[in-house]
Design a protein around this motif. Structure first.
Motif, PDB file in Angstrom:
ATOM      1  N   GLY A 202       7.985  47.610  29.061  1.00  0.00           N
ATOM      2  CA  GLY A 202       8.309  45.614  29.359  1.00  0.00           C
ATOM      3  C   GLY A 202       9.969  45.544  29.345  1.00  0.00           C
ATOM      4  N   SER A 203      10.005  44.595  29.288  1.00  0.00           N
ATOM      5  CA  SER A 203      11.470  43.483  28.741  1.00  0.00           C
ATOM      6  C   SER A 203      11.137  42.214  28.579  1.00  0.00           C
ATOM      7  N   TRP A 204      12.416  41.762  27.856  1.00  0.00           N
ATOM      8  CA  TRP A 204      11.794  40.067  26.810  1.00  0.00           C
ATOM      9  C   TRP A 204      12.259  39.670  26.604  1.00  0.00           C
ATOM     10  N   ASP A 205      13.060  38.495  27.679  1.00  0.00           N
ATOM     11  CA  ASP A 205      14.426  37.467  26.823  1.00  0.00           C
ATOM     12  C   ASP A 205      14.037  37.396  24.798  1.00  0.00           C
ATOM     13  N   ILE A 206      15.134  37.908  24.365  1.00  0.00           N
ATOM     14  CA  ILE A 206      15.070  37.294  22.662  1.00  0.00           C
ATOM     15  C   ILE A 206      15.637  35.737  22.892  1.00  0.00           C
ATOM     16  N   ASN A 207      15.033  36.274  22.057  1.00  0.00           N
ATOM     17  CA  ASN A 207      14.651  34.504  21.140  1.00  0.00           C
ATOM     18  C   ASN A 207      13.908  34.539  19.918  1.00  0.00           C
ATOM     19  N   THR A 208      14.030  33.621  19.465  1.00  0.00           N
ATOM     20  CA  THR A 208      13.339  33.392  18.689  1.00  0.00           C
ATOM     21  C   THR A 208      11.911  32.917  18.850  1.00  0.00           C
ATOM     22  N   ASP A 209      10.889  33.108  19.862  1.00  0.00           N
ATOM     23  CA  ASP A 209      10.011  32.833  20.539  1.00  0.00           C
ATOM     24  C   ASP A 209       9.497  34.184  20.879  1.00  0.00           C
ATOM     25  N   LEU A 217       0.375  45.939  17.696  1.00  0.00           N
ATOM     26  CA  LEU A 217       0.455  44.650  17.198  1.00  0.00           C
ATOM     27  C   LEU A 217       1.125  43.612  17.642  1.00  0.00           C
ATOM     28  N   PRO A 218       0.868  42.362  17.666  1.00  0.00           N
ATOM     29  CA  PRO A 218       2.686  41.560  17.598  1.00  0.00           C
ATOM     30  C   PRO A 218       3.975  40.829  17.158  1.00  0.00           C
ATOM     31  N   TRP A 219       4.805  41.660  16.998  1.00  0.00           N
ATOM     32  CA  TRP A 219       5.991  41.129  16.578  1.00  0.00           C
ATOM     33  C   TRP A 219       6.685  39.685  17.218  1.00  0.00           C
ATOM     34  N   THR A 220       7.195  39.026  16.946  1.00  0.00           N
ATOM     35  CA  THR A 220       8.247  38.618  17.362  1.00  0.00           C
ATOM     36  C   THR A 220       9.524  39.112  16.995  1.00  0.00           C
ATOM     37  N   ILE A 221      10.712  38.730  17.901  1.00  0.00           N
ATOM     38  CA  ILE A 221      11.416  39.420  17.902  1.00  0.00           C
ATOM     39  C   ILE A 221      12.401  38.454  17.116  1.00  0.00           C
ATOM     40  N   GLY A 222      12.406  37.529  16.676  1.00  0.00           N
ATOM     41  CA  GLY A 222      13.146  36.540  15.578  1.00  0.00           C
ATOM     42  C   GLY A 222      13.157  37.904  13.935  1.00  0.00           C
ATOM     43  N   GLU A 223      11.627  37.817  14.069  1.00  0.00           N
ATOM     44  CA  GLU A 223      11.258  39.064  12.732  1.00  0.00           C
ATOM     45  C   GLU A 223      11.774  40.085  12.673  1.00  0.00           C
ATOM     46  N   LEU A 224      11.926  40.768  13.800  1.00  0.00           N
ATOM     47  CA  LEU A 224      12.522  41.947  13.969  1.00  0.00           C
ATOM     48  C   LEU A 224      14.221  41.838  13.332  1.00  0.00           C
ATOM     49  N   LEU A 225      14.682  40.366  13.655  1.00  0.00           N
ATOM     50  CA  LEU A 225      16.185  40.338  13.999  1.00  0.00           C
ATOM     51  C   LEU A 225      16.407  40.056  12.184  1.00  0.00           C
ATOM     52  N   ALA A 226      15.006  39.638  11.135  1.00  0.00           N
ATOM     53  CA  ALA A 226      15.644  37.989  10.391  1.00  0.00           C
ATOM     54  C   ALA A 226      16.594  38.773   9.654  1.00  0.00           C
ATOM     55  N   ASP A 227      16.270  39.420   9.457  1.00  0.00           N
ATOM     56  CA  ASP A 227      17.637  40.046   8.098  1.00  0.00           C
ATOM     57  C   ASP A 227      18.369  40.775   8.678  1.00  0.00           C
ATOM     58  N   SER A 228      18.812  40.653   9.896  1.00  0.00           N
ATOM     59  CA  SER A 228      20.414  41.889  10.855  1.00  0.00           C
ATOM     60  C   SER A 228      21.335  40.184  10.356  1.00  0.00           C
ATOM     61  N   LYS A 229      22.504  40.575  10.832  1.00  0.00           N
ATOM     62  CA  LYS A 229      24.024  39.361   9.953  1.00  0.00           C
ATOM     63  C   LYS A 229      24.179  39.755  11.492  1.00  0.00           C
ATOM     64  N   TYR A 230      23.147  40.501  12.299  1.00  0.00           N
ATOM     65  CA  TYR A 230      24.111  40.435  14.281  1.00  0.00           C
ATOM     66  C   TYR A 230      22.388  40.271  14.577  1.00  0.00           C
ATOM     67  N   ALA A 231      22.115  39.466  13.970  1.00  0.00           N
ATOM     68  CA  ALA A 231      20.601  38.683  14.997  1.00  0.00           C
ATOM     69  C   ALA A 231      20.934  38.014  16.220  1.00  0.00           C
ATOM     70  N   ASN A 232      21.795  36.844  15.852  1.00  0.00           N
ATOM     71  CA  ASN A 232      22.509  36.265  16.466  1.00  0.00           C
ATOM     72  C   ASN A 232      23.604  36.397  17.988  1.00  0.00           C
ATOM     73  N   ASP A 233      23.887  38.158  17.667  1.00  0.00           N
ATOM     74  CA  ASP A 233      25.207  38.761  18.863  1.00  0.00           C
ATOM     75  C   ASP A 233      23.731  38.880  20.554  1.00  0.00           C
ATOM     76  N   PHE A 234      22.264  38.884  19.613  1.00  0.00           N
ATOM     77  CA  PHE A 234      21.162  39.602  20.264  1.00  0.00           C
ATOM     78  C   PHE A 234      20.930  38.466  21.588  1.00  0.00           C
ATOM     79  N   ALA A 235      21.425  37.007  20.950  1.00  0.00           N
ATOM     80  CA  ALA A 235      20.466  35.595  21.652  1.00  0.00           C
ATOM     81  C   ALA A 235      20.652  35.631  23.482  1.00  0.00           C
ATOM     82  N   GLY A 236      19.945  35.374  23.850  1.00  0.00           N
ATOM     83  CA  GLY A 236      20.515  35.649  25.445  1.00  0.00           C
ATOM     84  C   GLY A 236      20.325  37.025  25.182  1.00  0.00           C
TER      85      GLY A 236
END
Length: 268
Positions: A202-209, A217-236
């Protein structure tokens, strides 16, 4: 060899050290009733692979067999997967689940492992040590992987002199024959290729929700990227997940040209 229930597993004169350690842990913590219940609940589901594991002693015997098991397959190509699943099926029962460290991407770096979770990791390590030895791959066991068509063994490089004398782990990490998986547009940065020979999940949009399910196990993409300084680069952007079965090619490749800037391992 066709699909069949696992076992029965013989009771040894003495258990392997890693199994004895679990037995001692359960007795020291007064967990015996909880584990007996876990095995009983797993058995009562009617799952065929639990046919010969109806008591805690049966489970110990299974683990003792499993830690030094020479992997082999049946014609369905699911036997290795079922062996692995049987161990964890018991450990995932409600009465013993709370003895294990929760897997939460929001708690990274993860807290120290519980005693039982540490044992699970060490059991996998003990198995891995055996699977690194030539004794883990025999002429008979090797033939079963050729018989299981979904392993596609003929598509892989065979070491000079054949596989015998090599370990199962070497066989498991076998390489494709050159040209087996041609790369589309290797010089075109706009082309993204598959990172692994796997089943698309499967594939999903990248946003915090956005929620993805990894190994159930359910994981939010926001949690997976939470401690990354590049997290915002993947938004959208897009996130995709693929599943590797035991019969799949177990090497991963970069899907695009570039440089790895960050990586982290999430225990699980």
């Amino acid at each position: 060899m066709t699909e069949q229930p696992l076992g029965p597993f013989p009771k040894p004169e003495s258990y392997q050290p890693i199994v004895q350690r679990l037995k001692d842990m359960i007795e020291r913590n007064n967990w015996k009733d909880k584990f007996e219940r876990a095995v009983h609940d797993a058995y009562k589901t009617g799952v065929e692979d639990m046919t010969n594991i109806s008591s805690l002693t049966d489970y110990y015997n299974f683990l003792n067999y499993f830690v030094l098991w020479v992997p082999k397959e049946d014609e369905t190509g699911a036997f290795v997967y079922n062996m692995l699943g049987t161990m964890y099926f018991v450990l995932d029962q409600k009465t013993v689940r709370d003895f294990q460290s929760p897997i939460k991407p929001s708690s990274y770096p993860p807290p120290p492992l519980t005693e039982l979770s540490k044992w699970i990791v060490d059991f996998a390590g003990a198995m891995g040590q055996f699977l690194d030895t030539p004794q883990s791959l025999t002429e008979e066991s090797l033939q079963t992987f050729y018989t299981a068509e979904n392993y596609n063994v003929d598509a892989y490089v065979v070491p000079e002199g054949g596989w015998l004398g090599h370990s199962f782990n070497e066989f498991f990490a076998r390489k494709f024959l050159p040209g087996t998986r041609p790369i589309d547009g290797p010089s075109n940065p706009a082309v993204i290729v598959s990172a692994a020979d796997s089943t698309f999940d499967g594939s999903w949009d990248i946003n915090t929700d956005s929620i993805v399910y990894l190994k159930g196990l359910p994981w939010t993409i926001g949690e997976l990227l939470a401690d990354s300084k590049y997290a915002n680069d993947f938004a959208g952007g897009k996130f995709m997940h693929a599943f590797l079965s035991p019969y799949d090619y177990h090497r991963q490749h970069a899907p695009v040209d570039g440089k790895v800037l960050e990586a982290k391992v999430i225990p699980g």
